[in-house]
Design an enzyme around this catalytic site. Structure first.
Site, short mmCIF file in Angstrom:
data_model
loop_
_atom_site.label_atom_id
_atom_site.label_comp_id
_atom_site.label_asym_id
_atom_site.label_seq_id
_atom_site.Cartn_x
_atom_site.Cartn_y
_atom_site.Cartn_z
N LYS A 198 -0.96 -16.05 3.18
CA LYS A 198 -0.37 -15.02 2.31
C LYS A 198 -0.57 -15.45 0.87
O LYS A 198 -0.10 -16.51 0.45
CB LYS A 198 1.12 -14.86 2.62
N LYS A 251 -2.81 -11.72 4.37
CA LYS A 251 -2.19 -10.75 3.48
C LYS A 251 -2.46 -11.15 2.03
O LYS A 251 -2.21 -12.30 1.67
CB LYS A 251 -0.67 -10.69 3.72
#
Length: 327
Positions: A198, A251
């Site tokens: 992320k 992400k």
């Protein structure tokens, strides 16, 4: 070599193109994010995300029924509590908003998979993903004490009926901590989808409107990854796999398809890509202005994520995409 080889031969007819298509997007690939808030009969559109709403639990259930009827197999729940405190009580309390929404959806739709975001930023007044030192203005989260909060949160979510725990805070050791907590509470069969790679991305801006989780000071770069780093992503996934992650997430997705590809090549675990809020809002804004063909650009983008290696795609386009896929 030309003229013996003419690749256009296989592009001459729509059915022939279908037959040789290498990557096919299906509704089963999609996961739809939903934002739960206190109240009843409440639906408020997020100004920076046209078509996305903050919803009370009864409205969440209505929306989940639409998702299920479209053949989308799963939702992911985020919560916005009535009150916030430094212990992120709303994240792990039995009567937390995500716990209520999870229980309501599973009661109404037992076959719909309910994934829950296991993070703390929506529940703290400072908007960071865990404990801070008193007086801290940098956003440097205290890692190990925060693990105990994440463990409590995951167990509470599992007790409410969550099918998948998805920790997103990028704390070191968060998969080990959550796995041990779930196992000790008798939830050995609940899988963990780790937000393993992320990045500290500018693409999250509209989400912070939806989840009301903007940091009040500092930023998240002391725990989320530098956008310039690829090898670090492989280190992060290696650690999460060793700690017991069942699935991995990258992400954002749009600017990180190279990372999706590398993660897929480095692991035999299922890989999810999160088509985040900024990616969604850019397309919606362009479509509303008539600058792009929304259906074509959405389906092309989602197919590209799958081509890059994503087995699952979390996307705010999921309902529209399902309708378009079904024709």
């Amino acid at each position: 070599m030309f003229p013996t080889h003419r690749p256009r031969r296989l592009r001459n007819h729509p059915q022939l193109r279908r037959m040789v298509q290498e990557t096919v997007l299906n509704t089963a690939d999609l996961i739809y994010p939903l934002f739960a808030v206190p109240g009843e009969g409440f639906a408020k559109e997020v100004a920076s995300m046209p078509g996305v709403y903050q919803l009370s639990v009864d409205k969440i259930v209505e929306e989940a029924k639409q998702v299920y009827d479209l053949g989308i197999p799963a939702i992911i729940l985020f919560g916005i509590p009535a009150d916030k405190d430094n212990d992120a009580t709303g994240a792990w309390h039995d009567c937390g908003i995500v716990q209520k929404a999870t229980a309501a959806v599973k009661a109404a739709l037992p076959d719909l998979i309910v994934m829950v975001d296991t993070c703390l930023c929506e529940y703290t007044p400072h908007g960071h993903c865990g404990y801070l030192e008193t007086g801290d203005l940098t956003g440097r989260v205290l890692n190990d004490p925060t693990l105990e909060l994440l463990k409590k949160t995951a167990v509470s979510q599992a007790q409410a009926g969550a099918d998948i725990i998805a920790p997103s805070g990028m704390m070191d050791g968060f998969v080990t901590s959550i796995r041990s907590g779930l196992d000790a509470a008798g939830f050995q069969d609940i899988p963990i989808m780790s937000y393993a790679a992320k990045y500290a991305s500018a693409y999250y801006g509209p989400f912070r409107d939806a989840a009301e989780s903007t940091p009040q000071h500092g930023d998240r770069r002391t725990y989320q990854m530098d956008p310039g780093n690829a090898r670090e992503a492989l280190k992060e996934i290696e650690l999460d796999i060793a700690e017991g992650a069942d699935m991995l997430m990258v992400k954002p997705a749009l600017s990180y398809m190279d990372i999706i590809w590398q993660v897929k090549q480095a692991s035999n675990l299922p890989v999810a890509a999160y088509n985040v809020s900024g990616e969604y809002s850019m397309v919606k804004a362009a479509a509303l202005n008539g600058w792009v063909d929304e259906e074509r650009i959405v389906l092309e983008t989602l197919t590209s994520f799958k081509r890059a290696g994503a087995d699952m795609i979390l996307t705010y386009h999921a309902k529209d995409a399902a309708r378009w896929i079904q024709g």
